[in-house]
Design a protein around this motif. Structure first.
Motif, PDB file in Angstrom:
ATOM      1  N   THR A 178       3.374  13.054 -13.492  1.00 31.29           N
ATOM      2  CA  THR A 178       4.141  14.280 -13.633  1.00 31.29           C
ATOM      3  C   THR A 178       4.497  14.412 -15.102  1.00 31.29           C
ATOM      4  OG1 THR A 178       5.029  14.029 -11.415  1.00 31.29           O
ATOM      5  CG2 THR A 178       6.220  15.500 -12.872  1.00 31.29           C
ATOM      6  N   THR A 184       5.932  17.392 -18.346  1.00 22.91           N
ATOM      7  CA  THR A 184       6.413  18.717 -18.715  1.00 22.91           C
ATOM      8  C   THR A 184       5.293  19.388 -19.503  1.00 22.91           C
ATOM      9  OG1 THR A 184       8.690  17.951 -18.764  1.00 22.91           O
ATOM     10  CG2 THR A 184       8.210  20.009 -19.911  1.00 22.91           C
ATOM     11  N   ASN A 204       2.351  23.586  -5.222  1.00 20.74           N
ATOM     12  CA  ASN A 204       1.067  24.211  -4.888  1.00 20.74           C
ATOM     13  C   ASN A 204       0.116  23.198  -4.246  1.00 20.74           C
ATOM     14  OD1 ASN A 204      -1.317  25.637  -4.748  1.00 20.74           O
ATOM     15  ND2 ASN A 204      -1.032  26.635  -6.728  1.00 20.74           N
ATOM     16  N   GLN A 251      -3.668  21.410  -5.297  1.00 20.57           N
ATOM     17  CA  GLN A 251      -3.798  19.958  -5.392  1.00 20.57           C
ATOM     18  C   GLN A 251      -4.971  19.465  -4.548  1.00 20.57           C
ATOM     19  OE1 GLN A 251      -0.029  17.805  -5.049  1.00 20.57           O
ATOM     20  NE2 GLN A 251       1.045  19.627  -5.777  1.00 20.57           N
ATOM     21  N   GLY A 297       7.355  23.671 -17.980  1.00 19.24           N
ATOM     22  CA  GLY A 297       7.835  23.287 -16.661  1.00 19.24           C
ATOM     23  C   GLY A 297       7.275  21.960 -16.218  1.00 19.24           C
ATOM     24  N   GLU A 298       7.858  21.405 -15.187  1.00 20.09           N
ATOM     25  CA  GLU A 298       7.361  20.148 -14.638  1.00 20.09           C
ATOM     26  C   GLU A 298       6.100  20.435 -13.814  1.00 20.09           C
ATOM     27  OE1 GLU A 298       8.918  17.130 -11.375  1.00 20.09           O
ATOM     28  OE2 GLU A 298      10.111  17.054 -13.219  1.00 20.09           O
ATOM     29  N   ARG A 299       5.049  19.709 -14.103  1.00 23.94           N
ATOM     30  CA  ARG A 299       3.762  19.903 -13.432  1.00 23.94           C
ATOM     31  C   ARG A 299       3.195  18.550 -13.023  1.00 23.94           C
ATOM     32  NH1 ARG A 299       5.590  24.287 -13.446  1.00 23.94           N
ATOM     33  NH2 ARG A 299       4.862  26.094 -14.586  1.00 23.94           N
ATOM     34  N   ILE A 301      -0.994  21.286 -12.299  1.00 23.70           N
ATOM     35  CA  ILE A 301      -0.686  22.030 -11.075  1.00 23.70           C
ATOM     36  C   ILE A 301       0.809  22.014 -10.798  1.00 23.70           C
ATOM     37  CG2 ILE A 301      -1.162  22.180  -8.603  1.00 23.70           C
ATOM     38  CD1 ILE A 301      -3.798  20.659  -9.186  1.00 23.70           C
ATOM     39  N   ASP A 302       1.321  23.153 -10.358  1.00 18.28           N
ATOM     40  CA  ASP A 302       2.706  23.247  -9.913  1.00 18.28           C
ATOM     41  C   ASP A 302       2.901  22.282  -8.742  1.00 18.28           C
ATOM     42  OD1 ASP A 302       4.961  24.212  -8.214  1.00 18.28           O
ATOM     43  OD2 ASP A 302       5.059  25.781  -9.741  1.00 18.28           O
ATOM     44  N   PRO A 303       3.978  21.489  -8.761  1.00 13.78           N
ATOM     45  CA  PRO A 303       4.189  20.515  -7.679  1.00 13.78           C
ATOM     46  C   PRO A 303       4.244  21.137  -6.283  1.00 13.78           C
ATOM     47  CG  PRO A 303       5.762  20.158  -9.458  1.00 13.78           C
ATOM     48  CD  PRO A 303       5.020  21.431  -9.777  1.00 13.78           C
TER      49      PRO A 303
END
Length: 105
Positions: A90, A92, A73, A77, A96-98, A69-71
């Motif tokens: 967390t 990559t 969002n 979550q 992207g970082e997720r 999940i995008d941090p």
């Protein structure tokens, strides 16, 4: 992925499904869900994700499930937590970082 449809109207609401993913060198099964913005907040993502979780456990024999999940969002979550996943780390993922939520089934 499978379509998520509103029962009462047969309207397309989004999609949900299980996808193999590689996170930090480990093969995982991810539950992913996307609901149209105008239909969010009605429980569709939670209902669909819970059905996918149950299918993964009961039919496929999956013992661990993740959600990537995008941090930013927060609603996504919350869905992950509602279906029994916990914030694990967390990482990559997909460029992207997720945030990775995970849980034993």
């Amino acid at each position: 992925m499978s379509a998520v449809v509103v029962r009462e109207s047969a309207e397309f609401a989004g999609d949900c499904g299980l996808t193999p993913q590689r996170v930090d060198g480990v093969d995982e099964i991810e539950v992913g869900y996307h609901i149209r913005a105008d239909l969010q907040g009605n429980g569709y993502a939670t209902e669909a994700a819970a059905a996918c979780r149950d299918f993964a456990r009961d039919v496929l024999g999956v013992r661990r499930l993740i959600a990537i999940i995008d941090p930013a969002n927060a609603p996504s979550q919350r869905v992950a937590v509602k279906i029994g996943l916990e914030r694990e780390k967390t990482a990559t993922v997909l460029g992207g970082e997720r945030v990775v939520f995970a849980g034993a089934l």
